[in-house]
Design a protein around this motif. Structure first.
Motif: not given
Length: 91
Positions: A73-81, A61-69
């Protein structure tokens, strides 16, 4: 506990033993402790909800989360997206 093991491995790293080897030894010791604990409590090692499944799930799960980030090009919950057309959908 993981942070403590990593910290110990880095602080013990000297010119004679690579930090990666120390960390691998710490991980092996932790896995042995987990298996002993599972044996003592009667928790299953394999199968649904077993130790092996739990040990596999977290890094995947950590690897998949890192891959999607990295892909987005932005972190989870970052308003940039938000509203960018390339945003996380929560699944």
């Amino acid at each position: 506990m993981t942070e403590l093991l990593i910290s110990e491995a880095s602080s013990q790293a000297t010119g004679s033993v690579p930090a990666g080897q120390l960390l691998a030894e710490q991980v092996n010791a932790l896995v042995e402790q987990l298996m002993d604990s599972a044996d003592a409590t009667g928790a299953p090692l394999a199968g649904e909800g077993g130790l092996l499944q739990q040990l596999s799930k977290a890094p995947l799960e950590r690897a998949l989360e890192t891959e999607v980030t990295e892909h987005l090009g932005y972190e989870k919950n970052d308003p940039a997206g938000r509203g960018s057309g390339n945003s996380r959908n929560g699944t």
